[in-house]
Design an enzyme around this catalytic site. Sequence first.
Site, PDB file in Angstrom:
ATOM      1  N   TYR A  56      38.202  54.545  11.502  1.00 41.24           N
ATOM      2  CA  TYR A  56      37.579  54.088  12.941  1.00 41.24           C
ATOM      3  C   TYR A  56      37.838  54.977  13.773  1.00 41.24           C
ATOM      4  CZ  TYR A  56      36.255  51.510  16.912  1.00 41.24           C
ATOM      5  OH  TYR A  56      35.364  51.206  17.945  1.00 41.24           O
ATOM      6  N   TRP A  71      35.795  57.260  17.370  1.00 44.17           N
ATOM      7  CA  TRP A  71      34.666  58.087  17.748  1.00 44.17           C
ATOM      8  C   TRP A  71      34.302  59.492  17.110  1.00 44.17           C
ATOM      9  CZ3 TRP A  71      31.665  56.941  22.921  1.00 44.17           C
ATOM     10  CH2 TRP A  71      31.376  55.881  23.108  1.00 44.17           C
TER      11      TRP A  71
END
Length: 771
Positions: free
Chosen positions: A108, A110
């Site tokens: 997880y 960006w």
Amino acid sequence: MERQHNLTSSHWGAGLVEVEDGRITAVHPHPSDPNPSRLNENIAGSVNGNARILRPAVRRGWFENRAGERGRDGFVEVGWGEVLELIGKELCRVRSEIGNRAIFAGSYGWASAGHFHLAQNQLKRFLNTQGGFVRSEGNYSYNAALVAMPHIVGGSFGMHVAEATRWKVVAENTDLVVMFGGMASRNTQICNGGITNHRASENLAACADKGVRFVNLSPLRGDASDQLNAEWLPPRPGTDTAVMLGLAHTLLVEGLCDRVFLNRFTVGFDQVESYLLGVVDGKPKTVEWAAGISGLDPCRLRELAREMAQGRTMLTCAAGLQRADWGEQTLWMIVTLAAMLGQIGLPGGGYTIGYAVNGNVGCVNRPFRWAALPQGENPVEDFIPVAMISEMLLNPGGRYRYNGGTQVLPDIRLLWWVGGNPFHHHQDLNRLRAAFQRPETIIVNEVNWTATAKHADIVLPVATAQERLDFGAGNTDNFLVPMPKLVEPPGQARVEFDIYAELAGRLGDAEAFTEGLDADAWVRRLWQETQDAGSEHGHILPDWDSFINGDILEFPDPTPDRVFLAEFRADPDAHPRPTPSGRIELHSAVVAGFGLPDCPGHAYWNVPRDVADGREEVYPIALVSGQPATRLHSQFDNGAFSRSSKINGHEPVLIHPVDASRRGIADGDIVELFNERGRCLAGARLTRDILLGVAFLWTGAWFDPDFDAPMHRDRHGNPNVLTHDRRTSEFSQSPSAHSSRIEIRKFDEPVPKVVVHEPPDFEFVGKFGSE
């Protein structure tokens, strides 16, 4: 000396990259951006910094005898041939001895911008060709909304973001915007995948110029920009649901709620009404009741409710409010309050959740779906809610409740993390450190030596967005940005696609991963598919060579006059909501059927756990943490702009002067924040723009544990050494970082040096050093 400027893209905007002698020296704003972010100033210093990972590395204890301690051991540097041989053997061992259900790749984070090279897509595609993996579900930003909103309003939460009422509509139609949790302008710098033109600031300014009034209900005054001239009503953290209930009670008893709307467009208000009046628990949810919990003035709350009913009102809920104990209830209550006002679906009325979750919400949307790298099919069905990573590693086989079902935690032996930094975004980092000791093998792909990389067994150095070919395409942006390769990756860093392609070849099935294409050919393929999708929507895109050598492409907003849920309001029978009733469910029989004592199927007040447990007396300060203005999450924390905000190298913490005076703290002092979970150092910044009894510590400072200090005190200022890992509730199992309490003291001991931006100790022992 040769100088050149070329385009790049990031989650915080397009940039013009200055290159000197093969090195990035600066990234400047694109001239089309009306309000560019300064986050581009972090790139040059970070990609060329001391923390850059230059060669594959293996933790010394694991390399020698699969022993030692992750996070404390040094590393040995090896060649690519050797490290891929190690990974290949380890994958085969785990798959043959236990199976793919023992492999976790729920990475997880960006990662970096660039549509093809998205780190998680690459890893998941590779592992799907190898039999699959255990995944994670949801996100840390607004996971409670992802789970709860389909039960309440129906559809995905992404619908709320993409279809949010446009700010130009608010400017023309709205009298009052009531912002629960504020609307922090610092958050509008970013959007996942990219935001090319920053419009939020000018759109909000246009609202203020039109006479729209704003009310900021946040413990931090700065959660509303000065241009809004917002009234500041600071509630105690975690009490927003109680405040909304008090407002709703006033609407109810003063006959100000819209019964026609409630009867036509919602179900379940009878149960809500009984709860508001105290029929269920003997506690009417009056403004006096709400004031006793929140600390706000009951008379002002009563008057605010009347003002909301007198004109066109937009209610907004910051995404951060759900990251607290029982965070699902805040979401349910803002929908309930908006339904009682009866303005949902009207221009400039209703509600929006997450207006400032990124800079495009309410401003623009993408014109069509960009093409993406297919991940393939994952044969493994096992998953965990995203915020249960520590729970999974510490309690394999444990049972837990989630979204109405009972799940079993998998037994993970191999963990592969890419494109993110759990030692930034997860709660209770000392617990996470203990959890990271459990797997047999941890692999991390990284650009820099973050704490996550230092807690790995095998570390693979990877290229940044400026060191590979790609194109920028934000999830909700209306631009496409050329991203030519501008410099070579330093040392032995490689493009991740090439790493997986070689590893797949060593495992005997390269074709399944590459489909016979190299990375550049894949980028061209995705561009062709994006061209085709554009043509279907009436947009003619240039060929690849013209695009990659040209400038950014802008598309018109497909819905510039969007009003959220307008179609539903116009005809709820023709446009029903995807809920069991086809209406907005203020009471959900489905959720009530889950049998959760803290969630009876409608918006409900629960006392935050630390308050209920009596921790206020021991830890009198409420800790709030949030996105800083100087970086995105923990990305490029070692960059120049991120460092510029620190106090003697430590992350700043906002403290009210009265709280500071009681503790002998002056502005600029190094202080220690602590509770039963951990300790960290930070630099004191005194301000009356924060509520008395609250401290605000920015997120994203790289975790820097001092193993010689009590509780492995973090030297740098990461708030997640203090936050709890109990999650919101059994409804959504979401992160609840904003429900933690602490104490603060002036740090009178010698201040240790922050060393997290330096690499670990290592030596080169690779067999293939010439590779």
